[in-house]
Design an enzyme around this catalytic site. Sequence first.
Site, PDB file in Angstrom:
ATOM      1  N   LYS A  22     -12.979 -17.827  -1.017  1.00 55.92           N
ATOM      2  CA  LYS A  22     -14.326 -18.340  -1.320  1.00 55.92           C
ATOM      3  C   LYS A  22     -14.584 -18.309  -2.819  1.00 55.92           C
ATOM      4  CE  LYS A  22     -18.007 -15.484  -1.017  1.00 55.92           C
ATOM      5  NZ  LYS A  22     -18.817 -15.454  -2.220  1.00 55.92           N
ATOM      6  N   ASN A  23     -14.265 -17.166  -3.446  1.00 59.78           N
ATOM      7  CA  ASN A  23     -14.614 -17.005  -4.860  1.00 59.78           C
ATOM      8  C   ASN A  23     -13.757 -17.851  -5.787  1.00 59.78           C
ATOM      9  OD1 ASN A  23     -16.566 -15.296  -4.021  1.00 59.78           O
ATOM     10  ND2 ASN A  23     -15.669 -13.419  -4.859  1.00 59.78           N
ATOM     11  N   CYS A 115     -30.487  -9.901  -6.583  1.00 58.09           N
ATOM     12  CA  CYS A 115     -30.197  -9.903  -5.163  1.00 58.09           C
ATOM     13  C   CYS A 115     -30.011  -8.463  -4.745  1.00 58.09           C
ATOM     14  CB  CYS A 115     -28.978 -10.757  -4.845  1.00 58.09           C
ATOM     15  SG  CYS A 115     -27.464 -10.125  -5.530  1.00 58.09           S
ATOM     16  N   ARG A 120     -28.701  -9.324 -11.393  1.00 57.58           N
ATOM     17  CA  ARG A 120     -27.469 -10.051 -11.710  1.00 57.58           C
ATOM     18  C   ARG A 120     -27.715 -11.026 -12.848  1.00 57.58           C
ATOM     19  NH1 ARG A 120     -23.917 -11.286  -6.488  1.00 57.58           N
ATOM     20  NH2 ARG A 120     -22.395 -11.589  -8.119  1.00 57.58           N
ATOM     21  N   ASP A 306     -15.899  -5.636  -4.328  1.00 61.65           N
ATOM     22  CA  ASP A 306     -16.100  -6.363  -3.071  1.00 61.65           C
ATOM     23  C   ASP A 306     -15.441  -5.677  -1.873  1.00 61.65           C
ATOM     24  OD1 ASP A 306     -17.646  -8.233  -4.298  1.00 61.65           O
ATOM     25  OD2 ASP A 306     -16.149  -9.831  -4.313  1.00 61.65           O
ATOM     26  N   ARG A 398     -21.591 -16.283   5.172  1.00 63.50           N
ATOM     27  CA  ARG A 398     -21.446 -16.804   3.802  1.00 63.50           C
ATOM     28  C   ARG A 398     -20.017 -16.619   3.301  1.00 63.50           C
ATOM     29  NH1 ARG A 398     -24.331 -13.536   0.083  1.00 63.50           N
ATOM     30  NH2 ARG A 398     -22.957 -14.744  -1.243  1.00 63.50           N
TER      31      ARG A 398
HETATM   32  C1  UD1 Z   1     -18.000 -12.379  -8.913  1.00 68.68           C
HETATM   33  C2  UD1 Z   1     -17.802 -12.517  -7.433  1.00 68.68           C
HETATM   34  C3  UD1 Z   1     -18.359 -11.298  -6.703  1.00 68.68           C
HETATM   35  C4  UD1 Z   1     -17.780 -10.018  -7.281  1.00 68.68           C
HETATM   36  C5  UD1 Z   1     -17.957  -9.974  -8.785  1.00 68.68           C
HETATM   37  C6  UD1 Z   1     -17.259  -8.794  -9.444  1.00 68.68           C
HETATM   38  C7  UD1 Z   1     -17.941 -14.918  -7.091  1.00 68.68           C
HETATM   39  C8  UD1 Z   1     -18.649 -16.059  -6.468  1.00 68.68           C
HETATM   40  N1  UD1 Z   1     -18.509 -13.715  -6.969  1.00 68.68           N
HETATM   41  O1  UD1 Z   1     -19.406 -12.367  -9.161  1.00 68.68           O
HETATM   42  O2  UD1 Z   1     -17.988 -11.411  -5.330  1.00 68.68           O
HETATM   43  O3  UD1 Z   1     -18.418  -8.900  -6.713  1.00 68.68           O
HETATM   44  O4  UD1 Z   1     -17.406 -11.169  -9.376  1.00 68.68           O
HETATM   45  O5  UD1 Z   1     -15.927  -8.774  -9.105  1.00 68.68           O
HETATM   46  O6  UD1 Z   1     -16.865 -15.079  -7.636  1.00 68.68           O
HETATM   47  N2  UD1 Z   1     -22.998  -9.253 -15.857  1.00 68.68           N
HETATM   48  C9  UD1 Z   1     -23.807  -9.204 -16.962  1.00 68.68           C
HETATM   49  N3  UD1 Z   1     -24.107 -10.377 -17.599  1.00 68.68           N
HETATM   50  C10 UD1 Z   1     -23.598 -11.577 -17.177  1.00 68.68           C
HETATM   51  C11 UD1 Z   1     -22.769 -11.604 -16.051  1.00 68.68           C
HETATM   52  C12 UD1 Z   1     -22.471 -10.423 -15.404  1.00 68.68           C
HETATM   53  O7  UD1 Z   1     -24.268  -8.144 -17.361  1.00 68.68           O
HETATM   54  O8  UD1 Z   1     -23.886 -12.600 -17.801  1.00 68.68           O
HETATM   55  C13 UD1 Z   1     -22.679  -7.996 -15.139  1.00 68.68           C
HETATM   56  C14 UD1 Z   1     -23.058  -8.030 -13.665  1.00 68.68           C
HETATM   57  O9  UD1 Z   1     -24.411  -7.683 -13.468  1.00 68.68           O
HETATM   58  C15 UD1 Z   1     -22.104  -6.998 -13.090  1.00 68.68           C
HETATM   59  C16 UD1 Z   1     -20.829  -7.221 -13.914  1.00 68.68           C
HETATM   60  O10 UD1 Z   1     -21.268  -7.846 -15.122  1.00 68.68           O
HETATM   61  O11 UD1 Z   1     -22.582  -5.699 -13.327  1.00 68.68           O
HETATM   62  C17 UD1 Z   1     -19.784  -8.095 -13.259  1.00 68.68           C
HETATM   63  O12 UD1 Z   1     -20.398  -9.293 -12.796  1.00 68.68           O
HETATM   64  P1  UD1 Z   1     -19.613 -10.668 -12.673  1.00 68.68           P
HETATM   65  O13 UD1 Z   1     -18.157 -10.438 -12.833  1.00 68.68           O
HETATM   66  O14 UD1 Z   1     -20.257 -11.675 -13.561  1.00 68.68           O
HETATM   67  O15 UD1 Z   1     -19.900 -11.073 -11.180  1.00 68.68           O
HETATM   68  P2  UD1 Z   1     -19.933 -12.559 -10.642  1.00 68.68           P
HETATM   69  O16 UD1 Z   1     -18.974 -13.370 -11.423  1.00 68.68           O
HETATM   70  O17 UD1 Z   1     -21.334 -13.028 -10.530  1.00 68.68           O
END
Ligand code: UD1
Length: 419
Positions: A22-23, A115, A120, A306, A398
Amino acid sequence: MDKILVHGGRSLEGEVRIGGSKNSALPILAATLLTRERCVIERVPDLSDIHYMLTILSQLGCEVERASGVVQVRAEKILTEAPYEIVRKMRASVCVLGPLLGREKAAKVSLPGGCVIGDRPIDLHLKGFEALGAKVTVKGGDILLQATELKGAKINLRGRHGPTVLGTGNIMMAAVLATGTTVIEGAAEEPEVVDLANFLIAMGANISGAGTQHIEIEGVKELHGASHSVIPDRIEAGTFLVAGAIAGKKVTIRRTNPNHLGAVIEALGNAGFDLSHTQDSVTVSPNGARHPLHLETIPYPGFPTDMQAQFCALLSTMDGTSVVTETVFPQRFMHIAELKRMGADIILDDHHATIHGVDRLSGAPVMASDLRASAALVLAALRADGVTEINRVYHIDRGYERIDEKLNALGAHIERVKV
Ligand code: UD1
């Protein structure tokens, strides 16, 4: 709204086939916006999050066709505004920002809210777009990106909680059509980032270093259509391995990539399970002695956030005291209260869960709160006495393709009830 009833206490045995990731599929589908030509994406899982992404692409003007696991997208003429009604349903909608900015130099997408797994933010994505030359405005709940030209830049995407997976993908997708060289430092190393990079390279992009913390992108004038097969879902695979550990005699997961499962296989091995693998399968079986674990979630190749909830379920059923520390999403512990309703003995202190294994869990009505938390409840229910009623299963749909059917094929007894 469906609910599922898990009749606990059955032993699992046999084989299960893992679907496409999915990711990986979500950003790869978004990347089809980068070309006017047709793209063919294979092994796309049948999940509601994927359905949302295809709906967003259609509403942006793409021709989208889907036949079993194959999706064809043709983004000949596109709009740059993603509709709020769909975007708000899925946080990963933000990954259309990068390709829209890359191709059209403009994008308008609603800002995702928090969420249940915590706040996030997408500040790192926005910082990256700005570094490439975009003007970023947040207004009326929307993110507006505008640029006259995108120019390669040096960008560090490491945040307080480590690198960002979708942020790395978003910046890659914006940078492939920029002029000059973009260097991403602190890039996420997840296999899903590599899969996206491989698709972009098949479209004609010039990217090196994906899978390391240092990615370089040499901008090109345009991209062309391409075909790509999505990698296996390592989190679905890990979840079935835990199912095998928690309730199995011997369970083999097929069509997977064991190299992507290193930290999960290691953790199960340390907990005392027997694991063996071939090039595309992993088998887990019980091995008598169990050992409690000290686990910490860490970005790839570390132990995945995850898989944290599923391991909390497993460790709840094992002798001894385990400690699970969540460093990626420190508030991601919604499953703990529900596991406690089933008899688990867990003390939560900030981002540490101390889990004292119990002899028996018992079935109870519980509430799915997010995708992986729901999976954890299903796993716990497999080992619980009696029937566990899991409500709000749309969360599980999902991210898991027919999880009830797949577990039943291994010997579980799970009913899906339309409410
Ligand atoms: C993706 C995955 C999710 C997984 C996560 C971490 C998808 C669709 N989802 O989510 O299943 O749990 O990676 O492996 O691929 N952060 C910031 N600023 C930002 C972006 C992120 O501070 O602009 C923080 C987040 O709050 C979190 C950490 O960085 O604490 C990692 O988040 P991130 O890797 O961005 O998660 P996603 O890519 O949204």
